[in-house]
Write an enzyme that holds these catalytic residues in place. Structure first.
Site, PDB file in Angstrom:
ATOM      1  N   ARG A  24     -27.107 -33.211  31.276  1.00 14.96           N
ATOM      2  CA  ARG A  24     -27.676 -32.243  32.216  1.00 14.96           C
ATOM      3  C   ARG A  24     -27.366 -32.627  33.651  1.00 14.96           C
ATOM      4  O   ARG A  24     -27.155 -31.753  34.500  1.00 14.96           O
ATOM      5  CB  ARG A  24     -29.177 -32.085  31.988  1.00 14.96           C
ATOM      6  CG  ARG A  24     -29.782 -30.949  32.820  1.00 14.96           C
ATOM      7  CD  ARG A  24     -31.009 -30.345  32.182  1.00 14.96           C
ATOM      8  NE  ARG A  24     -30.717 -29.633  30.965  1.00 14.96           N
ATOM      9  CZ  ARG A  24     -30.289 -28.361  30.906  1.00 14.96           C
ATOM     10  NH1 ARG A  24     -30.079 -27.676  32.031  1.00 14.96           N
ATOM     11  NH2 ARG A  24     -30.068 -27.784  29.761  1.00 14.96           N
ATOM     12  N   HIS A  74     -23.832 -31.569  34.126  1.00 16.36           N
ATOM     13  CA  HIS A  74     -23.801 -30.105  34.178  1.00 16.36           C
ATOM     14  C   HIS A  74     -24.281 -29.590  35.539  1.00 16.36           C
ATOM     15  O   HIS A  74     -23.726 -28.646  36.091  1.00 16.36           O
ATOM     16  CB  HIS A  74     -24.675 -29.537  33.058  1.00 16.36           C
ATOM     17  CG  HIS A  74     -24.799 -28.054  33.072  1.00 16.36           C
ATOM     18  ND1 HIS A  74     -25.868 -27.399  33.656  1.00 16.36           N
ATOM     19  CD2 HIS A  74     -23.992 -27.083  32.571  1.00 16.36           C
ATOM     20  CE1 HIS A  74     -25.705 -26.096  33.509  1.00 16.36           C
ATOM     21  NE2 HIS A  74     -24.581 -25.880  32.859  1.00 16.36           N
TER      22      HIS A  74
END
Length: 204
Positions: free
Chosen positions: A38, A41
């Site tokens: 994450r 990302h």
């Protein structure tokens, strides 16, 4: 408190597919993998795969604490705004700087008076917020220590790792509100880890 349910957009699914094609994360234990992916990302920075320092046992304890309702504290409003599934305490607007005490450090003192021990702290901006939290002798469920900058950021994160507090940090000067919030979101979205996976630390 139940785990946060969310619908994953097809663009996000494709982003994760491309991310995994470019950096290997399959060997990581589940919560460490969720955090690393994450953060990458959110930043499009593959170097975080080697820069983040995560401990799976600490993440598992923090995951349990969050889903049992542990309070979340953010050092700045930008971090609080990036935490999409939980209200975060942020006392920066109420804080006043004093000689030897930055406004960010003063905000940490106010927040600690409000939430006490057992909270999850998310620091993405101010190194002095992180150093003040360590100096308070708090007992947090987790400290996400990812302040950014060329003055004091790397040093404050090194101090966090040396403190023995359960933490997620990174080694370099980079960081910021978006990546700090991404760590917390990863823990909020992740399912409880199942089975046993060898304890692991990601990063240097």
């Amino acid at each position: 408190m139940t785990r946060t349910a969310r619908t994953v957009h097809p663009i996000e699914e494709e982003s994760y597919r491309r991310l995994r094609a470019r950096v290997g994360t399959a060997h990581l234990p589940p919560l460490t993998r969720a955090v690393v992916e994450r953060v990458i990302h959110s930043s499009a920075d593959l170097a975080y795969a080697g820069d983040l320092v995560c401990d799976e046992a600490s993440l598992a304890a923090a995951h349990a604490a969050l889903h049992a309702g542990a309070p979340v504290v953010a050092d700045v409003e930008m971090v609080a705004a990036g935490i999409t599934a939980r209200r975060a305490v942020c006392r920066l607007r109420d804080a006043v700087a004093a000689p030897g005490l930055t406004r960010s450090a003063a905000a940490v003192r106010l927040a600690y008076e409000e939430v006490g021990d057992g909270a999850v702290w998310v620091v993405g901006c101010a190194p002095t917020a992180l150093t003040e939290l360590i100096a308070l002798g708090a007992a947090p469920a987790l400290v996400v220590g990812l302040p950014v900058g060329f003055v004091g950021a790397a040093e404050s994160k090194a101090a966090l790792r040396a403190s023995g507090l359960p933490a997620v940090s990174n080694v370099s000067e980079k960081g910021g509100s978006a990546v700090a919030a991404a760590v917390l979101n990863a823990l909020l979205y992740a399912p409880p880890p199942t089975g046993t996976h060898p304890a692991a630390t990601a990063g240097p």
